[in-house]
Design a protein around this motif. Structure first.
Motif, mmCIF file in Angstrom:
data_model
loop_
_atom_site.group_PDB
_atom_site.id
_atom_site.type_symbol
_atom_site.label_atom_id
_atom_site.label_comp_id
_atom_site.label_asym_id
_atom_site.label_seq_id
_atom_site.Cartn_x
_atom_site.Cartn_y
_atom_site.Cartn_z
ATOM 1 N N LEU A 1 0.831 -1.196 0.000
ATOM 2 C CA LEU A 1 0.000 0.000 0.000
ATOM 3 C C LEU A 1 0.868 1.249 0.000
ATOM 4 O O LEU A 1 1.803 1.375 0.792
ATOM 5 N N TRP B 1 -0.449 5.126 -0.599
ATOM 6 C CA TRP B 1 -1.640 5.894 -0.945
ATOM 7 C C TRP B 1 -1.452 7.331 -0.508
ATOM 8 O O TRP B 1 -1.237 7.603 0.662
ATOM 9 N N ARG C 1 -8.871 0.702 0.784
ATOM 10 C CA ARG C 1 -7.411 0.765 0.622
ATOM 11 C C ARG C 1 -6.710 -0.291 1.461
ATOM 12 O O ARG C 1 -5.747 -0.921 1.019
#
Ligand SMILES: [Zn+2]
Ligand SMILES: [Zn+2]
Length: 271
Positions: free
Chosen positions: A115, A117, A131
């Motif tokens: 991840l 983001w 997410r």
């Protein structure tokens, strides 16, 4: 046992010690401040190559009583999609008093997380849940980074903690980055590539060069070009495995195959 001092801030010895113990090296962890050489959050950029960085880390362990080798390691993460990251680890060994030569072990593994983001302001719980599906929470942790001033909130283990960390760090006009925490003591899946790199290093540190008899002889890529089956031109498919000595540069080539290969691999027949 030969004592090897491993410079680390993040308890890497658990992954590295076992393969080296099998070839007579006792790995002793030396806690050093390695963050100055670069961090995964990007708040301290890495200024050198992974091997040069690992080498600088190794030298931080210099002076450890009884150590005849110094070890340092460095991981490089390449994100290729939401939920997979290629973890490439190098572990370097430098013999005390002979700093000009580096023996390098390498290992790679695909991590089931990735991840990264970037967001501005806050986010809804639904957004966070969507997410976090790529974060493997429970086994892995997240950190929230505020790039403009380098503030990091780490050890985020749940969605509620993530929401709180974003609320705490959000500032008008500035982005936040939510990312997987790749520090070795927080990222159990990194231990796979670290152990592979340690096995590679252990193999080298137990192999003597046939020419100068120093330790560290090992694989160093491939060479040669197998011919194309239809036009006989050299192709990019290698014919030999190469092993090299880091001390005297002695090279040994071992034949893999010199058979002709399919024209699909030929730059002339299949440009
Ligand atoms: Zn040699
Ligand atoms: Zn051809």
């Amino acid at each position: 046992m030969i004592i090897a001092a491993l410079s680390t801030k993040h308890a890497k010895a658990t992954a590295i010690a076992e393969p080296l113990a099998q070839v007579g090296f006792s790995v002793v962890e030396v806690v050093t401040e390695t963050d100055a050489l670069g961090t995964f959050t990007g708040t301290v950029p890495r200024r050198h190559s992974p091997i040069a960085t690992a080498r600088l880390k190794a030298f931080l362990a210099a002076g450890h009583p009884g150590a005849s080798w110094l070890l340092g390691s460095e991981g490089t993460m390449t994100n290729f999609g939401f939920s997979s990251t290629l973890d490439h680890e190098v572990i370097v060994a430098v013999q005390v008093g002979r700093p000009s030569v580096t023996v390098v072990g390498r290992g790679s593994a695909v991590l089931p997380v990735g991840l990264s983001w970037r967001l501005r302001g806050t986010a809804s719980m639904d957004d966070l849940a969507e997410r976090a599906a790529f974060a493997d929470l429970g086994r892995h942790l997240l950190c929230v980074v505020r790039p403009h001033d380098g503030v990091v909130h780490s050890d985020v283990a749940t969605l509620t903690e993530l929401a709180a960390a974003i609320d705490e760090l959000a500032m008008p006009g500035h982005d936040l980055i939510v990312q997987t925490d790749f520090r070795a003591h927080r990222c159990p899946s990194r231990h796979v590539a670290l152990a592979t790199a340690a096995e590679d290093l252990a193999h080298r540190l137990s192999t003597r060069c046939p020419s100068c008899a120093e330790l560290g002889f090992g694989e160093d890529g491939t060479a040669g070009n197998r011919p194309c089956r239809s036009c006989a031109a050299p192709t990019g498919t290698p014919s030999h495995r190469v092993a090299r000595c880091p001390w005297c540069d002695h090279v040994a080539r071992e034949l893999l195959s010199d058979d002709a290969v399919d024209s699909g691999a030929c730059g002339w027949c299949n440009p």
